[in-house]
Design a protein around this motif. Structure first.
Motif, PDB file in Angstrom:
ATOM      1  N   LEU A   9       0.824  -1.210   0.000  1.00  0.00           N
ATOM      2  CA  LEU A   9       0.000   0.000   0.000  1.00  0.00           C
ATOM      3  C   LEU A   9       0.860   1.264   0.000  1.00  0.00           C
ATOM      4  CD1 LEU A   9      -2.811  -1.001   2.498  1.00  0.00           C
ATOM      5  CD2 LEU A   9      -3.045  -0.641   0.025  1.00  0.00           C
ATOM      6  N   GLU A  10       1.928   1.250   0.776  1.00  0.00           N
ATOM      7  CA  GLU A  10       2.829   2.403   0.806  1.00  0.00           C
ATOM      8  C   GLU A  10       3.498   2.608  -0.548  1.00  0.00           C
ATOM      9  OE1 GLU A  10       5.363   1.546   4.120  1.00  0.00           O
ATOM     10  OE2 GLU A  10       3.882   2.254   5.572  1.00  0.00           O
ATOM     11  N   ARG A  11       3.888   1.514  -1.196  1.00  0.00           N
ATOM     12  CA  ARG A  11       4.501   1.613  -2.528  1.00  0.00           C
ATOM     13  C   ARG A  11       3.497   2.161  -3.544  1.00  0.00           C
ATOM     14  NH1 ARG A  11       8.348   2.998  -5.686  1.00  0.00           N
ATOM     15  NH2 ARG A  11       8.626   1.687  -7.478  1.00  0.00           N
ATOM     16  N   LEU A  12       2.251   1.697  -3.466  1.00  0.00           N
ATOM     17  CA  LEU A  12       1.221   2.206  -4.368  1.00  0.00           C
ATOM     18  C   LEU A  12       0.986   3.698  -4.157  1.00  0.00           C
ATOM     19  CD1 LEU A  12      -1.403  -0.658  -4.353  1.00  0.00           C
ATOM     20  CD2 LEU A  12      -0.018   0.119  -6.281  1.00  0.00           C
ATOM     21  N   GLN A  13       1.043   4.123  -2.920  1.00  0.00           N
ATOM     22  CA  GLN A  13       0.876   5.540  -2.612  1.00  0.00           C
ATOM     23  C   GLN A  13       1.988   6.351  -3.286  1.00  0.00           C
ATOM     24  OE1 GLN A  13       0.967   6.473   1.548  1.00  0.00           O
ATOM     25  NE2 GLN A  13       0.024   8.447   1.246  1.00  0.00           N
ATOM     26  N   GLN A  14       3.212   5.859  -3.212  1.00  0.00           N
ATOM     27  CA  GLN A  14       4.338   6.537  -3.865  1.00  0.00           C
ATOM     28  C   GLN A  14       4.162   6.570  -5.381  1.00  0.00           C
ATOM     29  OE1 GLN A  14       7.621   4.144  -2.617  1.00  0.00           O
ATOM     30  NE2 GLN A  14       7.991   5.342  -0.751  1.00  0.00           N
ATOM     31  N   LEU A  15       3.810   5.436  -5.952  1.00  0.00           N
ATOM     32  CA  LEU A  15       3.659   5.354  -7.402  1.00  0.00           C
ATOM     33  C   LEU A  15       2.516   6.241  -7.903  1.00  0.00           C
ATOM     34  CD1 LEU A  15       4.187   1.526  -7.891  1.00  0.00           C
ATOM     35  CD2 LEU A  15       5.719   3.353  -8.637  1.00  0.00           C
ATOM     36  N   ASN A  16       1.438   6.317  -7.139  1.00  0.00           N
ATOM     37  CA  ASN A  16       0.286   7.109  -7.551  1.00  0.00           C
ATOM     38  C   ASN A  16       0.559   8.611  -7.513  1.00  0.00           C
ATOM     39  OD1 ASN A  16      -1.679   5.209  -8.330  1.00  0.00           O
ATOM     40  ND2 ASN A  16      -1.996   4.680  -6.196  1.00  0.00           N
ATOM     41  N   SER A  17       1.634   9.026  -6.877  1.00  0.00           N
ATOM     42  CA  SER A  17       1.965  10.450  -6.893  1.00  0.00           C
ATOM     43  C   SER A  17       2.474  10.870  -8.279  1.00  0.00           C
ATOM     44  CB  SER A  17       3.011  10.777  -5.828  1.00  0.00           C
ATOM     45  OG  SER A  17       4.236  10.144  -6.129  1.00  0.00           O
ATOM     46  N   ASN A  18       2.860   9.903  -9.085  1.00  0.00           N
ATOM     47  CA  ASN A  18       3.270  10.150 -10.467  1.00  0.00           C
ATOM     48  C   ASN A  18       2.037  10.021 -11.362  1.00  0.00           C
ATOM     49  OD1 ASN A  18       4.250  10.136 -13.067  1.00  0.00           O
ATOM     50  ND2 ASN A  18       5.654   8.428 -12.754  1.00  0.00           N
ATOM     51  N   ARG A  19       1.582  11.114 -11.933  1.00  0.00           N
ATOM     52  CA  ARG A  19       0.362  11.096 -12.752  1.00  0.00           C
ATOM     53  C   ARG A  19       0.517  10.283 -14.033  1.00  0.00           C
ATOM     54  NH1 ARG A  19      -3.788  14.639 -11.562  1.00  0.00           N
ATOM     55  NH2 ARG A  19      -3.380  15.898  -9.727  1.00  0.00           N
ATOM     56  N   GLN A  20       1.742   9.985 -14.430  1.00  0.00           N
ATOM     57  CA  GLN A  20       1.978   9.195 -15.637  1.00  0.00           C
ATOM     58  C   GLN A  20       1.837   7.681 -15.390  1.00  0.00           C
ATOM     59  OE1 GLN A  20       2.425  10.771 -18.547  1.00  0.00           O
ATOM     60  NE2 GLN A  20       2.186  12.656 -17.374  1.00  0.00           N
ATOM     61  N   TRP A  21       1.933   7.274 -14.122  1.00  0.00           N
ATOM     62  CA  TRP A  21       1.892   5.858 -13.771  1.00  0.00           C
ATOM     63  C   TRP A  21       0.454   5.360 -13.758  1.00  0.00           C
ATOM     64  CZ3 TRP A  21       0.154   2.965  -9.461  1.00  0.00           C
ATOM     65  CH2 TRP A  21       0.617   1.651  -9.431  1.00  0.00           C
ATOM     66  N   ILE A  22       0.230   4.190 -14.329  1.00  0.00           N
ATOM     67  CA  ILE A  22      -1.102   3.579 -14.352  1.00  0.00           C
ATOM     68  C   ILE A  22      -1.001   2.209 -13.703  1.00  0.00           C
ATOM     69  CG2 ILE A  22      -2.949   2.708 -15.803  1.00  0.00           C
ATOM     70  CD1 ILE A  22      -2.084   4.767 -17.893  1.00  0.00           C
ATOM     71  N   ASN A  23      -1.855   1.966 -12.733  1.00  0.00           N
ATOM     72  CA  ASN A  23      -1.890   0.678 -12.055  1.00  0.00           C
ATOM     73  C   ASN A  23      -2.943  -0.187 -12.741  1.00  0.00           C
ATOM     74  OD1 ASN A  23      -2.133  -1.512 -10.399  1.00  0.00           O
ATOM     75  ND2 ASN A  23      -2.053  -0.334  -8.514  1.00  0.00           N
TER      76      ASN A  23
END
Length: 53
Positions: A9-23
């Motif tokens: 969850l913490e990693r997803l939070q970090q990744l989601n701060s990048n608007r270019q990243w799509i999960n």
């Protein structure tokens, strides 16, 4: 609670701060029971909530 779920969850939070990243695999988290336990713990400890709600 699983440390693995918390770390994820913490990693997803970090990744989601990048608007270019799509999960593309976010739905997989919905199968993690720990996710619901963590969410409940965070919600129930919020100030201003009345008991029984």
């Amino acid at each position: 609670m699983s440390q693995k779920t918390i770390a994820r969850l913490e990693r997803l939070q970090q990744l989601n701060s990048n608007r270019q990243w799509i999960n593309h695999d976010l739905y997989r988290l919905m199968y993690q029971e720990d996710l619901y336990i963590i969410a409940y713990e965070r919600i129930k400890s919020k100030p201003g909530l009345k008991n029984g709600q």
